[in-house]
Design an enzyme around this catalytic site. Structure first.
Site, mmCIF file in Angstrom:
data_model
loop_
_atom_site.group_PDB
_atom_site.id
_atom_site.type_symbol
_atom_site.label_atom_id
_atom_site.label_comp_id
_atom_site.label_asym_id
_atom_site.label_seq_id
_atom_site.Cartn_x
_atom_site.Cartn_y
_atom_site.Cartn_z
ATOM 1 N N ASN A 1 35.768 49.115 40.959
ATOM 2 C CA ASN A 1 35.618 49.904 39.736
ATOM 3 C C ASN A 1 34.222 49.808 39.106
ATOM 4 O O ASN A 1 34.065 49.914 37.893
ATOM 5 C CB ASN A 1 36.732 49.558 38.748
ATOM 6 C CG ASN A 1 36.747 48.081 38.392
ATOM 7 O OD1 ASN A 1 35.842 47.347 38.762
ATOM 8 N ND2 ASN A 1 37.760 47.652 37.661
ATOM 9 N N TYR B 1 35.541 34.491 39.039
ATOM 10 C CA TYR B 1 36.844 35.089 38.729
ATOM 11 C C TYR B 1 37.979 34.057 38.761
ATOM 12 O O TYR B 1 39.139 34.443 38.946
ATOM 13 C CB TYR B 1 37.125 36.238 39.694
ATOM 14 C CG TYR B 1 36.473 37.547 39.304
ATOM 15 C CD1 TYR B 1 36.815 38.185 38.114
ATOM 16 C CD2 TYR B 1 35.542 38.170 40.121
ATOM 17 C CE1 TYR B 1 36.231 39.395 37.744
ATOM 18 C CE2 TYR B 1 34.951 39.384 39.770
ATOM 19 C CZ TYR B 1 35.314 39.988 38.575
ATOM 20 O OH TYR B 1 34.750 41.190 38.216
ATOM 21 N N GLU C 1 29.952 33.312 31.005
ATOM 22 C CA GLU C 1 29.533 34.167 32.125
ATOM 23 C C GLU C 1 28.010 34.333 32.164
ATOM 24 O O GLU C 1 27.421 34.387 33.242
ATOM 25 C CB GLU C 1 30.224 35.528 32.024
ATOM 26 C CG GLU C 1 31.719 35.428 32.312
ATOM 27 C CD GLU C 1 32.466 36.746 32.163
ATOM 28 O OE1 GLU C 1 33.676 36.752 32.430
ATOM 29 O OE2 GLU C 1 31.847 37.769 31.795
ATOM 30 N N LYS D 1 28.787 46.361 40.398
ATOM 31 C CA LYS D 1 29.490 45.801 41.553
ATOM 32 C C LYS D 1 29.036 46.415 42.879
ATOM 33 O O LYS D 1 28.347 47.444 42.900
ATOM 34 C CB LYS D 1 31.000 45.991 41.347
ATOM 35 C CG LYS D 1 31.553 45.214 40.137
ATOM 36 C CD LYS D 1 33.075 45.369 40.031
ATOM 37 C CE LYS D 1 33.632 44.580 38.853
ATOM 38 N NZ LYS D 1 35.121 44.698 38.754
ATOM 39 N N HIS E 1 31.569 45.189 35.790
ATOM 40 C CA HIS E 1 32.251 44.117 35.070
ATOM 41 C C HIS E 1 31.614 43.995 33.694
ATOM 42 O O HIS E 1 30.402 44.165 33.560
ATOM 43 C CB HIS E 1 32.093 42.782 35.800
ATOM 44 C CG HIS E 1 32.506 41.607 34.945
ATOM 45 N ND1 HIS E 1 33.816 41.209 34.827
ATOM 46 C CD2 HIS E 1 31.783 40.797 34.104
ATOM 47 C CE1 HIS E 1 33.880 40.193 33.969
ATOM 48 N NE2 HIS E 1 32.663 39.930 33.513
HETATM 49 P P1 DAT Z 1 38.304 44.103 33.777
HETATM 50 O O1 DAT Z 1 37.318 44.099 34.912
HETATM 51 O O2 DAT Z 1 38.490 45.478 33.188
HETATM 52 O O3 DAT Z 1 38.003 43.060 32.736
HETATM 53 P P2 DAT Z 1 40.453 42.344 34.698
HETATM 54 O O4 DAT Z 1 39.682 41.226 34.080
HETATM 55 O O5 DAT Z 1 41.885 42.484 34.357
HETATM 56 O O6 DAT Z 1 39.744 43.761 34.391
HETATM 57 O O7 DAT Z 1 40.371 42.226 36.280
HETATM 58 C C1 DAT Z 1 39.171 41.841 36.920
HETATM 59 C C2 DAT Z 1 38.974 42.694 38.136
HETATM 60 O O8 DAT Z 1 40.020 42.450 39.073
HETATM 61 C C3 DAT Z 1 39.028 44.210 37.881
HETATM 62 O O9 DAT Z 1 37.800 44.726 37.397
HETATM 63 C C4 DAT Z 1 39.386 44.722 39.231
HETATM 64 C C5 DAT Z 1 40.335 43.668 39.767
HETATM 65 N N1 DAT Z 1 41.725 44.044 39.478
HETATM 66 C C6 DAT Z 1 42.354 43.957 38.268
HETATM 67 N N2 DAT Z 1 43.626 44.396 38.347
HETATM 68 C C7 DAT Z 1 43.797 44.770 39.655
HETATM 69 C C8 DAT Z 1 44.899 45.322 40.387
HETATM 70 N N3 DAT Z 1 46.074 45.565 39.800
HETATM 71 N N4 DAT Z 1 44.702 45.585 41.696
HETATM 72 C C9 DAT Z 1 43.534 45.331 42.316
HETATM 73 N N5 DAT Z 1 42.452 44.811 41.676
HETATM 74 C C10 DAT Z 1 42.588 44.544 40.366
HETATM 75 MG MG MG Z 2 38.053 40.994 32.819
#
Ligand code: DAT
Ligand code: MG
Length: 140
Positions: free
Chosen positions: A114, A51, A128, A11, A117
């Protein structure tokens, strides 16, 4: 165990801090092979499309803003159990909850930014990968 492919994105927070090499080393040392890779900058529309599953979540705007804020490195990773293996190497979404030694625990600064992905299942991996790569760009 089957040979699988998964989509990985390094990212904008990671490309900005020049730690793509360190992240790729973790993936390779963890047993995953990079079979496709390119550095691109997502438009807002591309980030929204990627997303789309999160569009109703309160953080969606921030997420799209962040993901289109700078270059990303998109990759296809291949290996035994690659989808789960990649998520293990990445660590939990929230770096504060990620296991020590994972990419997110060691490099990520917040839940929103973070570093990486990884696809979360066989169906999403397929979708994807097709979102970013054509078959001839993937060389196993
Ligand atoms: P992952 O990337 O571990 O699959 P996810 O699919 O639940 O997690 O969410 C996609 C992305 O969205 C994640 O990498 C960062 C962002 N995100 C998720 N939960 C969040 C939150 N509570 N606050 C801010 N950003 C968040
Ligand atoms: Mg995810």
């Amino acid at each position: 165990m089957a040979l699988e492919r998964t989509l990985s994105i390094i990212k904008p927070d990671a490309t900005r801090r020049s730690i793509t090499g360190k992240i790729i080393a973790r993936l390779e040392e963890g047993g995953l092979r990079v079979v496709a890779q390119k550095r691109i900058r997502l438009t807002r529309e591309q980030a929204e499309g990627f997303y789309a599953v999160h569009r109703e979540r309160p953080f969606f705007g921030e997420l799209v803003e962040f993901m289109s804020s700078g270059p990303v490195v998109v990759q296809v990773l291949e290996g035994e159990n690659a989808i789960a293996r990649n998520r293990e190497i990445m660590g939990a979404t929230n770096p504060k909850e990620a296991a020590p030694g994972t990419i997110r625990a060691d490099f990520a600064e917040s839940i929103g930014e973070n570093c990486v992905h990884g696809s979360d299942g066989p169906e999403t991996a397929k979708e994807e990968i097709a979102y970013f790569f054509s078959a001839c760009e993937i060389v196993g």
